[in-house]
Design an enzyme around this catalytic site. Structure first.
Site, mmCIF file in Angstrom:
data_model
loop_
_atom_site.group_PDB
_atom_site.id
_atom_site.type_symbol
_atom_site.label_atom_id
_atom_site.label_comp_id
_atom_site.label_asym_id
_atom_site.label_seq_id
_atom_site.Cartn_x
_atom_site.Cartn_y
_atom_site.Cartn_z
ATOM 1 N N CYS A 62 54.149 37.858 50.000
ATOM 2 C CA CYS A 62 53.157 38.543 49.166
ATOM 3 C C CYS A 62 52.069 37.619 48.622
ATOM 4 O O CYS A 62 50.898 37.978 48.587
ATOM 5 C CB CYS A 62 53.858 39.229 47.996
ATOM 6 S SG CYS A 62 54.894 40.610 48.492
ATOM 7 N N HIS A 63 52.473 36.434 48.195
ATOM 8 C CA HIS A 63 51.533 35.531 47.532
ATOM 9 C C HIS A 63 50.882 34.542 48.492
ATOM 10 O O HIS A 63 49.877 33.926 48.159
ATOM 11 C CB HIS A 63 52.236 34.744 46.429
ATOM 12 C CG HIS A 63 52.785 35.579 45.322
ATOM 13 N ND1 HIS A 63 52.220 35.618 44.068
ATOM 14 C CD2 HIS A 63 53.840 36.418 45.279
ATOM 15 C CE1 HIS A 63 52.917 36.454 43.295
ATOM 16 N NE2 HIS A 63 53.909 36.942 44.011
ATOM 17 N N CYS A 90 59.119 27.971 46.236
ATOM 18 C CA CYS A 90 58.355 28.523 45.117
ATOM 19 C C CYS A 90 59.206 28.526 43.844
ATOM 20 O O CYS A 90 58.707 28.299 42.739
ATOM 21 C CB CYS A 90 57.894 29.940 45.425
ATOM 22 S SG CYS A 90 56.916 30.099 46.931
ATOM 23 N N ALA A 158 67.421 9.076 54.060
ATOM 24 C CA ALA A 158 68.703 8.690 54.668
ATOM 25 C C ALA A 158 69.498 9.921 55.067
ATOM 26 O O ALA A 158 70.058 9.992 56.168
ATOM 27 C CB ALA A 158 69.503 7.821 53.708
ATOM 28 N N ARG A 222 67.408 -13.537 47.771
ATOM 29 C CA ARG A 222 68.028 -14.766 47.247
ATOM 30 C C ARG A 222 69.286 -15.147 48.021
ATOM 31 O O ARG A 222 70.226 -15.722 47.461
ATOM 32 C CB ARG A 222 68.336 -14.625 45.756
ATOM 33 C CG ARG A 222 67.124 -14.259 44.911
ATOM 34 C CD ARG A 222 67.507 -14.037 43.462
ATOM 35 N NE ARG A 222 66.463 -13.332 42.743
ATOM 36 C CZ ARG A 222 66.623 -12.783 41.542
ATOM 37 N NH1 ARG A 222 67.794 -12.880 40.926
ATOM 38 N NH2 ARG A 222 65.635 -12.153 40.952
ATOM 39 N N HIS A 386 60.154 -3.024 39.332
ATOM 40 C CA HIS A 386 58.902 -3.092 40.080
ATOM 41 C C HIS A 386 57.802 -3.529 39.114
ATOM 42 O O HIS A 386 57.723 -3.016 38.001
ATOM 43 C CB HIS A 386 58.567 -1.719 40.664
ATOM 44 C CG HIS A 386 57.513 -1.749 41.718
ATOM 45 N ND1 HIS A 386 56.188 -1.995 41.424
ATOM 46 C CD2 HIS A 386 57.574 -1.576 43.064
ATOM 47 C CE1 HIS A 386 55.479 -1.958 42.548
ATOM 48 N NE2 HIS A 386 56.298 -1.710 43.558
ATOM 49 N N GLU A 399 52.793 -1.454 46.020
ATOM 50 C CA GLU A 399 52.401 -2.783 46.469
ATOM 51 C C GLU A 399 51.235 -2.725 47.441
ATOM 52 O O GLU A 399 50.515 -3.710 47.609
ATOM 53 C CB GLU A 399 53.587 -3.453 47.178
ATOM 54 C CG GLU A 399 54.456 -4.256 46.250
ATOM 55 C CD GLU A 399 55.653 -4.802 46.986
ATOM 56 O OE1 GLU A 399 55.701 -6.025 47.192
ATOM 57 O OE2 GLU A 399 56.529 -4.005 47.325
ATOM 58 N N ARG A 402 47.998 -3.943 46.072
ATOM 59 C CA ARG A 402 47.801 -5.392 46.113
ATOM 60 C C ARG A 402 47.686 -5.887 47.547
ATOM 61 O O ARG A 402 46.889 -6.774 47.853
ATOM 62 C CB ARG A 402 48.959 -6.094 45.405
ATOM 63 C CG ARG A 402 48.934 -5.923 43.891
ATOM 64 C CD ARG A 402 50.226 -6.427 43.245
ATOM 65 N NE ARG A 402 51.307 -5.456 43.373
ATOM 66 C CZ ARG A 402 52.583 -5.777 43.536
ATOM 67 N NH1 ARG A 402 52.941 -7.033 43.613
ATOM 68 N NH2 ARG A 402 53.500 -4.833 43.625
ATOM 69 N N ARG A 423 58.951 -8.822 44.270
ATOM 70 C CA ARG A 423 58.859 -7.963 43.090
ATOM 71 C C ARG A 423 59.514 -8.586 41.862
ATOM 72 O O ARG A 423 59.002 -8.463 40.746
ATOM 73 C CB ARG A 423 59.497 -6.611 43.396
ATOM 74 C CG ARG A 423 58.708 -5.788 44.371
ATOM 75 C CD ARG A 423 59.461 -4.545 44.794
ATOM 76 N NE ARG A 423 58.622 -3.689 45.622
ATOM 77 C CZ ARG A 423 59.053 -2.587 46.221
ATOM 78 N NH1 ARG A 423 60.312 -2.212 46.084
ATOM 79 N NH2 ARG A 423 58.234 -1.866 46.950
ATOM 80 N N HIS A 525 63.041 0.271 39.374
ATOM 81 C CA HIS A 525 62.555 0.882 40.610
ATOM 82 C C HIS A 525 63.646 1.097 41.656
ATOM 83 O O HIS A 525 63.698 2.145 42.288
ATOM 84 C CB HIS A 525 61.446 0.020 41.202
ATOM 85 C CG HIS A 525 60.857 0.568 42.459
ATOM 86 N ND1 HIS A 525 60.293 1.827 42.524
ATOM 87 C CD2 HIS A 525 60.751 0.048 43.723
ATOM 88 C CE1 HIS A 525 59.853 2.065 43.751
ATOM 89 N NE2 HIS A 525 60.130 1.009 44.500
ATOM 90 N N HIS A 526 64.502 0.113 41.870
ATOM 91 C CA HIS A 526 65.490 0.215 42.950
ATOM 92 C C HIS A 526 66.799 -0.419 42.501
ATOM 93 O O HIS A 526 66.795 -1.445 41.817
ATOM 94 C CB HIS A 526 64.976 -0.504 44.199
ATOM 95 C CG HIS A 526 65.727 -0.189 45.455
ATOM 96 N ND1 HIS A 526 65.354 0.821 46.311
ATOM 97 C CD2 HIS A 526 66.837 -0.737 45.999
ATOM 98 C CE1 HIS A 526 66.199 0.874 47.334
ATOM 99 N NE2 HIS A 526 67.105 -0.066 47.163
ATOM 100 N N ARG A 565 64.988 -6.405 46.561
ATOM 101 C CA ARG A 565 64.507 -5.762 47.780
ATOM 102 C C ARG A 565 63.032 -6.042 48.011
ATOM 103 O O ARG A 565 62.229 -5.994 47.082
ATOM 104 C CB ARG A 565 64.728 -4.240 47.703
ATOM 105 C CG ARG A 565 64.169 -3.511 48.923
ATOM 106 C CD ARG A 565 64.453 -2.040 48.873
ATOM 107 N NE ARG A 565 63.759 -1.321 47.820
ATOM 108 C CZ ARG A 565 62.477 -0.976 47.850
ATOM 109 N NH1 ARG A 565 61.723 -1.336 48.870
ATOM 110 N NH2 ARG A 565 61.937 -0.290 46.858
ATOM 111 N N ALA A 570 62.920 -0.435 51.978
ATOM 112 C CA ALA A 570 63.735 0.718 51.572
ATOM 113 C C ALA A 570 63.679 1.825 52.613
ATOM 114 O O ALA A 570 64.711 2.381 53.012
ATOM 115 C CB ALA A 570 63.277 1.252 50.217
#
Length: 591
Positions: A62-63, A90, A158, A222, A386, A399, A402, A423, A525-526, A565, A570
């Site tokens: 309808c919409h 919707c 994922a 690291r 982040h 990122e 940048r 990061r 962020h992660h 990360r 990701a």
């Protein structure tokens, strides 16, 4: 007659008309039922699926769909029908029997007053309030409602990749999503997908290798990464790009993310955010294959039988209640816990009170489900901040900004860090600044290069000026400091050497007015840690023993990223290990 009446009403709503019925008829459902009865939206007898499939089809009939309702030329104002969320139900916003709310305001703070029967407030209910153990046990006692080969929990990148891969391998699959629409944190991914050895890199003459890919990830993490997992991600990263492109994705542009030695971050050709584009591609691919994706369906318990094998999942459906699905294999693609402040502050106390860029679904409940059936955890205490979350918001400033040329300056207008460092280092550098926030400074060249960057302008996040001096005045920076900073940067770029911070990729100068700045600060962020897996995406217990029938992929897992990360890894993680998890689950079922 019925459709015509509804369409007239819909068109009036779409242009923001004011109806006297708002006060007398306080819900969308009552408005429709008073006109045409409940069967205007529902089947007869009324039976609503958790995904509200029939109801949403009625809305569209309808919409019109989101594309029909989106306003042409909406770029400089908020248009909820033309968002990065893509094709969503919707009923994600237009709740019939309750006060509708803008799902956009899960992350944003839009003021909008012409949504029928809506509450435009910014507060929403939390996405997770805990498991009801009594109802879970009742569902188990009733026995299975249905039986499938593979249940995939979590419909982000994922989960979709796992579900499609398992389906392609011949398995019968159900994909569960607790939210009212799919996408998860993947929907918010802005930068790109790191891959090595792709045809696009070869075409552009970019020399790279799996060894370099692995070395960069290990350096960023690291040295705490699981080397075998990282190598698999590097080796299969190009196949992942080819897979996405075969499903219809555009991955035709390249840039460099922090910590990478070459341009290996693939993204859409127009510079659009990679996450929404990939999620929409995967949604379409799943729909084309008739893979059932159930939204509003939270997995609340994973079961193992007397032999220790996975045997099913208890689901809490919005309308169907609690029920048991018998399954031979389960894939955990439930994401991390970056929106669960209590949880991330427990593991990373120094981040307590920090803002988060995460989707409201990133609450860590999937990790709890996995732990309950014996899954081991890896690096769970490592949470990434982040460096560039929009100040005063939860909006990630990628990122990419940048990577394609913006510089990062302090409140006085002076650079203080290599913009393309990892990061964690960029965040630490900002947190050492007295004000603990910074400005990203760029010019018109960058806005022309990227629709994503133009989006930040559309959201009102950017300060604009015709000169560098005026930009400094508007932002509170020191004009003489910012002017020198920009002049020095342009000179470094021209000479091919960043004399201050050793940035080795300076793609554009900052010379074309107007000039722009956006205020940013570090935010959660992660979450690098999570479920322990092997290279076949099989879940391991604390002793390293595989749990038969249990698989995992994406941010729900640990080991791939170590302690930090790299940007662009990701999406690579979700695609590569999502596909592996789906293939492995299908092979396990067929064995």
């Amino acid at each position: 007659m019925k459709n015509n009446l509804l369409r007239i009403t819909a068109l009036a709503f779409a242009v923001g008309a004011t109806f006297s019925i708002h006060a007398a008829q306080p819900t969308l459902a009552k408005h429709h039922s008073d006109m045409l009865g409940c069967d205007a939206c529902h089947t007869k007898p009324i039976k609503v699926s958790d995904s509200e499939t029939h109801e949403n089809a009625s809305c569209v009939s309808c919409h019109g769909g989101l594309e029909d309702l989106a306003e042409p030329g909406h770029a400089n104002h908020f248009d909820p029908h033309a968002s990065h969320l893509g094709t969503i139900n919707c009923t994600s916003c237009h709740t019939g029997h309750a006060e509708p709310q803008y799902v956009c305001n899960d992350c944003h703070s839009f003021e909008h007053d012409d949504m029928p029967f809506a509450n435009t407030g910014k507060e929403r209910k939390p996405a997770f309030t805990g498991f009801d153990q009594d109802k879970i046990e009742q569902a188990i006692a009733k026995g299975p409602k249905e039986s499938v080969d593979v249940v995939v929990i979590g419909a982000g990148s994922a989960g979709f990749n796992a579900a499609i891969s398992a389906h392609e391998a011949g398995a019968n699959v159900i994909l569960l999503e607790k939210h009212m629409f799919s996408g998860g944190n993947s929907m918010l991914a802005a930068g790109g997908y790191n891959a090595t050895g792709t045809p696009l890199m070869e075409k552009k003459g970019i020399k790279d290798s799996v060894d370099w890919f692995v070395e960069d990830a290990l350096k960023g993490g690291r040295g705490a990464n699981d080397v075998d997992l990282v190598r698999v991600m590097g080796e299969q990263s190009a196949d992942g790009i080819a897979w996405l492109e075969s499903l219809g994705a555009d991955m035709g542009d390249l840039k460099r993310s922090g910590g990478a030695r070459v341009d290996r971050t693939h993204r859409p050709s127009d510079g659009a955010s990679v996450g929404p584009h990939i999620v929409e591609t995967l949604r379409n691919a799943a729909n084309k294959r008739n893979i059932e994706t159930r939204v509003n369906s939270r997995a609340e318990k994973v079961l193992r039988d007397e032999n220790g094998k996975i045997s099913g999942v208890v689901v809490h459906g919005k309308h169907s209640g609690y029920y048991l699905i018998e399954a031979k294999a389960v894939v955990m693609a439930t994401g991390g816990f970056g929106y669960n402040e209590k949880m991330f502050a427990e593991y990373r106390p120094q981040f307590a009170g920090m803002s988060s860029s995460n989707n409201v679904t990133a609450t860590g409940d999937g990790l709890k489900l996995a732990e309950e059936v014996g899954a081991g955890m890896v690096d769970i205490e490592w949470v990434q901040a982040h460096p560039t979350i929009g100040k005063g918001s939860r909006i990630l400033v990628s990122e990419t900004v940048r990577g394609v040329g913006a510089i990062m300056v302090n409140v006085n207008g002076k650079r203080y860090v290599n913009e393309l460092t990892t990061r964690d280092k960029a965040s630490q550098a900002t947190l050492k600044e007295p004000e603990q926030y910074s400005w990203l400074v760029m010019d018109e060249q960058l806005l022309k290069k990227s629709s994503m960057i133009r989006g930040y302008k559309d959201l009102g996040m950017m300060v604009e000026a015709n000169t560098i001096e005026e930009l400094a005045k508007q932002t509170g920076m020191k004009p003489e400091v910012l002017s020198k900073t920009v002049a020095d940067y342009n000179r470094y770029r021209e000479n091919g050497k960043d004399e201050e911070f050793g940035r080795d990729n300076m793609p554009v100068s900052i010379t074309q007015a107007p000039y722009y700045a956006v205020a940013v600060n570090p935010g959660v962020h992660h979450t690098m840690g999570g479920i322990s897996i092997n290279t076949s995406a099989q879940v391991k217990d604390d002793n390293g023993k595989v749990i038969p029938g249990l698989f995992a992929a994406g941010e729900a897992t640990g080991g791939v990223h170590g302690h930090n990360r790299l940007g662009g890894n990701a999406i690579a993680d979700t695609v590569v290990f999502g596909r592996i998890a789906g293939d492995s689950a299908a092979a396990y079922v067929a064995d």
